[in-house]
Design a protein around this motif. Structure first.
Motif, PDB file in Angstrom:
ATOM      1  N   GLU A  12       0.800  -1.211   0.000  1.00  0.00           N
ATOM      2  CA  GLU A  12       0.000   0.000   0.000  1.00  0.00           C
ATOM      3  C   GLU A  12       0.840   1.273   0.000  1.00  0.00           C
ATOM      4  OE1 GLU A  12      -3.385   0.632  -0.009  1.00  0.00           O
ATOM      5  OE2 GLU A  12      -3.649  -1.474  -0.539  1.00  0.00           O
ATOM      6  N   VAL A  13       2.145   1.138   0.131  1.00  0.00           N
ATOM      7  CA  VAL A  13       3.023   2.305   0.246  1.00  0.00           C
ATOM      8  C   VAL A  13       3.046   3.075  -1.072  1.00  0.00           C
ATOM      9  CG1 VAL A  13       5.441   3.010   0.470  1.00  0.00           C
ATOM     10  CG2 VAL A  13       4.464   1.364   2.079  1.00  0.00           C
ATOM     11  N   THR A  14       3.044   4.402  -0.971  1.00  0.00           N
ATOM     12  CA  THR A  14       3.237   5.273  -2.123  1.00  0.00           C
ATOM     13  C   THR A  14       4.453   6.155  -1.870  1.00  0.00           C
ATOM     14  OG1 THR A  14       1.932   7.153  -1.316  1.00  0.00           O
ATOM     15  CG2 THR A  14       0.737   5.357  -2.415  1.00  0.00           C
ATOM     16  N   HIS A  15       4.818   6.951  -2.855  1.00  0.00           N
ATOM     17  CA  HIS A  15       6.010   7.785  -2.712  1.00  0.00           C
ATOM     18  C   HIS A  15       5.847   8.850  -1.628  1.00  0.00           C
ATOM     19  CE1 HIS A  15       4.870  11.707  -4.630  1.00  0.00           C
ATOM     20  NE2 HIS A  15       3.884  10.957  -5.083  1.00  0.00           N
ATOM     21  N   SER A  16       4.588   9.143  -1.223  1.00  0.00           N
ATOM     22  CA  SER A  16       4.368  10.149  -0.182  1.00  0.00           C
ATOM     23  C   SER A  16       3.947   9.558   1.154  1.00  0.00           C
ATOM     24  CB  SER A  16       3.306  11.156  -0.653  1.00  0.00           C
ATOM     25  OG  SER A  16       2.065  10.521  -0.886  1.00  0.00           O
ATOM     26  N   SER A  17       3.815   8.236   1.248  1.00  0.00           N
ATOM     27  CA  SER A  17       3.299   7.615   2.476  1.00  0.00           C
ATOM     28  C   SER A  17       4.151   7.921   3.700  1.00  0.00           C
ATOM     29  CB  SER A  17       3.195   6.094   2.300  1.00  0.00           C
ATOM     30  OG  SER A  17       2.241   5.737   1.359  1.00  0.00           O
ATOM     31  N   LEU A  18       5.459   7.834   3.539  1.00  0.00           N
ATOM     32  CA  LEU A  18       6.353   7.937   4.693  1.00  0.00           C
ATOM     33  C   LEU A  18       7.123   9.257   4.710  1.00  0.00           C
ATOM     34  CD1 LEU A  18       7.753   4.280   4.774  1.00  0.00           C
ATOM     35  CD2 LEU A  18       5.686   5.222   5.816  1.00  0.00           C
ATOM     36  N   ARG A  19       6.604  10.239   4.018  1.00  0.00           N
ATOM     37  CA  ARG A  19       7.265  11.541   3.998  1.00  0.00           C
ATOM     38  C   ARG A  19       6.984  12.339   5.262  1.00  0.00           C
ATOM     39  NH1 ARG A  19       5.138  15.758  -0.089  1.00  0.00           N
ATOM     40  NH2 ARG A  19       5.440  17.177   1.665  1.00  0.00           N
ATOM     41  N   SER A  20       6.035  11.886   6.057  1.00  0.00           N
ATOM     42  CA  SER A  20       5.602  12.626   7.241  1.00  0.00           C
ATOM     43  C   SER A  20       5.606  11.726   8.459  1.00  0.00           C
ATOM     44  CB  SER A  20       4.190  13.185   7.032  1.00  0.00           C
ATOM     45  OG  SER A  20       3.264  12.108   6.914  1.00  0.00           O
ATOM     46  N   ALA A  21       5.646  12.359   9.626  1.00  0.00           N
ATOM     47  CA  ALA A  21       5.565  11.602  10.875  1.00  0.00           C
ATOM     48  C   ALA A  21       4.217  10.903  10.995  1.00  0.00           C
ATOM     49  CB  ALA A  21       5.792  12.531  12.066  1.00  0.00           C
ATOM     50  N   ALA A  22       3.138  11.579  10.569  1.00  0.00           N
ATOM     51  CA  ALA A  22       1.814  10.967  10.640  1.00  0.00           C
ATOM     52  C   ALA A  22       1.728   9.753   9.722  1.00  0.00           C
ATOM     53  CB  ALA A  22       0.748  11.995  10.259  1.00  0.00           C
ATOM     54  N   GLY A  23       2.286   9.859   8.525  1.00  0.00           N
ATOM     55  CA  GLY A  23       2.300   8.729   7.613  1.00  0.00           C
ATOM     56  C   GLY A  23       3.060   7.552   8.173  1.00  0.00           C
ATOM     57  N   LYS A  24       4.175   7.840   8.851  1.00  0.00           N
ATOM     58  CA  LYS A  24       4.955   6.770   9.456  1.00  0.00           C
ATOM     59  C   LYS A  24       4.185   6.103  10.592  1.00  0.00           C
ATOM     60  CE  LYS A  24       9.374   8.901   8.251  1.00  0.00           C
ATOM     61  NZ  LYS A  24      10.562   9.648   8.735  1.00  0.00           N
ATOM     62  N   GLU A  25       3.407   6.888  11.335  1.00  0.00           N
ATOM     63  CA  GLU A  25       2.613   6.308  12.419  1.00  0.00           C
ATOM     64  C   GLU A  25       1.508   5.402  11.870  1.00  0.00           C
ATOM     65  OE1 GLU A  25       2.867   6.441  15.787  1.00  0.00           O
ATOM     66  OE2 GLU A  25       4.821   7.388  15.451  1.00  0.00           O
ATOM     67  N   LYS A  26       0.898   5.818  10.767  1.00  0.00           N
ATOM     68  CA  LYS A  26      -0.122   4.950  10.173  1.00  0.00           C
ATOM     69  C   LYS A  26       0.514   3.677   9.627  1.00  0.00           C
ATOM     70  CE  LYS A  26      -3.854   4.782   6.794  1.00  0.00           C
ATOM     71  NZ  LYS A  26      -4.515   5.438   5.653  1.00  0.00           N
ATOM     72  N   PHE A  27       1.680   3.803   9.020  1.00  0.00           N
ATOM     73  CA  PHE A  27       2.388   2.630   8.511  1.00  0.00           C
ATOM     74  C   PHE A  27       2.741   1.683   9.660  1.00  0.00           C
ATOM     75  CE2 PHE A  27       6.478   0.590   7.340  1.00  0.00           C
ATOM     76  CZ  PHE A  27       6.040  -0.149   6.259  1.00  0.00           C
TER      77      PHE A  27
ATOM     78  N   HIS B  60      -0.927   6.088  19.231  1.00  0.00           N
ATOM     79  CA  HIS B  60      -1.165   6.580  17.873  1.00  0.00           C
ATOM     80  C   HIS B  60      -1.635   8.034  17.960  1.00  0.00           C
ATOM     81  CE1 HIS B  60      -5.609   6.700  17.998  1.00  0.00           C
ATOM     82  NE2 HIS B  60      -5.472   5.727  18.878  1.00  0.00           N
ATOM     83  N   PRO B  61      -1.495   8.799  16.889  1.00  0.00           N
ATOM     84  CA  PRO B  61      -1.882  10.213  16.916  1.00  0.00           C
ATOM     85  C   PRO B  61      -3.231  10.502  16.271  1.00  0.00           C
ATOM     86  CG  PRO B  61      -0.474   9.839  15.049  1.00  0.00           C
ATOM     87  CD  PRO B  61      -0.686   8.483  15.704  1.00  0.00           C
ATOM     88  N   PHE B  62      -4.089   9.500  16.110  1.00  0.00           N
ATOM     89  CA  PHE B  62      -5.272   9.664  15.283  1.00  0.00           C
ATOM     90  C   PHE B  62      -6.564   9.750  16.089  1.00  0.00           C
ATOM     91  CE2 PHE B  62      -2.212   7.107  12.665  1.00  0.00           C
ATOM     92  CZ  PHE B  62      -1.766   8.193  11.912  1.00  0.00           C
ATOM     93  N   ARG B  63      -6.511  10.455  17.201  1.00  0.00           N
ATOM     94  CA  ARG B  63      -7.688  10.622  18.029  1.00  0.00           C
ATOM     95  C   ARG B  63      -8.744  11.443  17.281  1.00  0.00           C
ATOM     96  NH1 ARG B  63      -6.806   8.374  22.560  1.00  0.00           N
ATOM     97  NH2 ARG B  63      -8.842   9.022  23.328  1.00  0.00           N
TER      98      ARG B  63
ATOM     99  N   LEU C  83       1.767  -3.576  12.535  1.00  0.00           N
ATOM    100  CA  LEU C  83       1.215  -4.302  13.680  1.00  0.00           C
ATOM    101  C   LEU C  83       0.037  -5.173  13.256  1.00  0.00           C
ATOM    102  CD1 LEU C  83       1.238  -1.502  16.434  1.00  0.00           C
ATOM    103  CD2 LEU C  83       2.691  -3.534  16.360  1.00  0.00           C
ATOM    104  N   ALA C  84      -0.791  -4.642  12.362  1.00  0.00           N
ATOM    105  CA  ALA C  84      -1.945  -5.418  11.887  1.00  0.00           C
ATOM    106  C   ALA C  84      -1.498  -6.651  11.114  1.00  0.00           C
ATOM    107  CB  ALA C  84      -2.837  -4.534  11.015  1.00  0.00           C
ATOM    108  N   SER C  85      -0.447  -6.522  10.313  1.00  0.00           N
ATOM    109  CA  SER C  85       0.049  -7.681   9.559  1.00  0.00           C
ATOM    110  C   SER C  85       0.447  -8.799  10.507  1.00  0.00           C
ATOM    111  CB  SER C  85       1.253  -7.268   8.699  1.00  0.00           C
ATOM    112  OG  SER C  85       0.877  -6.359   7.701  1.00  0.00           O
TER     113      SER C  85
END
Length: 443
Positions: free
Chosen positions: A7-22, A336-339, A27-29
């Protein structure tokens, strides 16, 4: 699909929030293997949950260079996290016979990314819960009942009210109208519908069938094109994505035609002769910032689990654990930061958002048979066809960039006769503001 790295894209991990979702995705895997074993042990459902192991990710030249960037990002992330993978020849992919002009150029096999029949998982879960005395109501929920600062239950369309001191709103793309009955509209960002079309076909006449899930990288404003083996000799082929202000239950002719064209051209020419057993329409829950809303709502007794966009099924074991921990213990051991009460998260500047939106739109055009005059290089069209009105950010009253997936939808809604979605987005951004990348309060 139970995918994380795919599911990763070129912008997925460019941010701290993206890294937290990843991080939640990884963990789900890990959780899915034990979760399937536990479900198989506990259920008396007439069947056994068996995942289809392994995923092949392909890159072809049918779209734009966005696909290449996303493929490179997947491989780069696999290396960074020491995740097993194997380069394979595109000609070795079982069951794939595209038209020559859409044949894959590169392919990578991910042995730890699987798929499973989601309907079977839901049937098994329902069987277990019914055995434990859980009662199911096959009715529409029209709102949440509240007494002062606390919830007291939910109301059904039939007029019946179910009383409860704890309510979990996990209504996907149907979330916002339900929450509006008890929460101020500016306090939790809206959830829109990423409507997608897929179809299920009978593969009994195929000479060769895919051994593994086969998918493209995630594409412009959408998920990747994919074929997933189902039980009983069927294939699931999906899926499109178009964001709307409310969920839809019907497949449109245009998106259905587009998906069939993609399946025949890019996956297997045999699909031109396939029997379509049925069409499926689903609605992904898309928040204003495209990140999840998971946890306590700010109203006593009300918890929210939605906004997962393309990853909800894969993230289910982790989201379930977070919500269960908060209900039972007041806090979750999974940070997680997604409250739900956070302001929208911005991971793009306005210029980056507009440029990426343009790139997504042009890429979609090429995949859908866009042909330029031979004297035009492709960069001409990028300059000549602005995809959204650049004044949209002035109209929204914000200096924070939004996801390129959302911009075309909000731009169209802004100019429509019913701009409720645009007005709701503007309200939230003006009242709540936005955070640059990560909320200040991650508790």
């Amino acid at each position: 699909m139970l995918g994380c790295f795919a599911e990763v894209t070129h912008s997925s991990l460019r941010s701290a929030a993206g890294k937290e979702k990843f991080k939640l995705g990884r963990l789900a895997s890990t959780a899915w293997e034990s979760w399937i074993d536990e479900l198989n042990e506990e259920t008396t459902w007439a069947g056994r949950l068996v995942p289809n192991c392994g995923t092949v990710v392909i890159e072809n030249a049918i779209s734009d260079t966005l696909d290449s960037d996303n493929y490179d990002a997947i491989v780069r992330t696999l290396r960074e996290f020491d995740e097993p993978y194997e380069y394979i020849s595109p000609r070795q992919i079982e069951g794939i016979r595209p038209v020559p002009s859409a044949r894959p150029m590169r392919a990578v096999f991910l042995p730890n990314e699987h798929s499973i029949n989601s309907r079977n998982v839901l049937d098994a879960l329902q069987s277990i819960l019914e055995e434990q005395g859980v009662e199911f109501f096959d009715q529409y929920c029209i709102g949440i009942d509240g007494t002062g600062p606390s919830v007291s239950g939910v109301g059904l369309r039939s007029g019946e009210h179910i009383h409860a001191g704890t309510v979990v709103c996990a209504a996907g793309a149907f979330t916002t109208p339900i929450l509006d009955t008890v929460i101020d509209p500016a306090q939790v960002q809206p959830v829109f519908a990423g409507t997608g079309v897929a179809f299920v076909s009978d593969r009994s006449d195929r000479k060769k069938v895919p051994r593994h899930t086969v998918r493209s990288v995630n594409r412009a404003g959408s998920c990747g094109l994919h074929v997933v083996r189902l039980d009983g000799g069927q294939d699931y082929i999906g899926a499109t994505n178009a964001i709307f202000d409310r969920p839809s239950s019907k497949a449109t002719a245009g998106l259905s035609h587009f998906l069939l064209q993609c399946a025949i051209d890019q996956l297997d020419q045999w699909y031109a002769h396939a029997n379509i057993d049925h069409w499926r329409v689903g609605n992904r829950p898309v928040t204003l910032d495209s990140f999840p809303l998971v946890g306590a709502s700010g109203v006593d007794g009300l918890f929210i689990a939605t906004g997962t966009y393309r990853d909800g099924f894969h993230l289910a074991p982790i989201i379930a654990r977070i919500i269960a921990d908060e209900i039972q213990n007041g806090a979750s051991g999974i940070a997680h930061p997604f409250r739900p009460t956070r302001p929208p998260i911005s991971v793009f500047s306005i210029d980056e958002s507009l440029a990426e939106c343009s790139r997504h739109t042009i890429s979609t055009g090429f995949e859908d048979s866009l042909v330029l005059p031979r004297l035009w290089p492709d960069d001409v069209i990028r300059a000549a066809l602005p995809t959204v009105d650049e004044r949209i950010y002035d109209a929204l009253g914000t200096r924070y960039g939004l996801s390129p997936d959302l911009l075309p939808f909000l731009n169209a809604n802004m100019k429509s006769a019913r701009p409720q979605a645009f007005n709701r987005a503007r309200l939230v951004l003006n009242v709540r503001g936005a955070s640059q990348d990560m909320p200040d309060d991650q508790s």
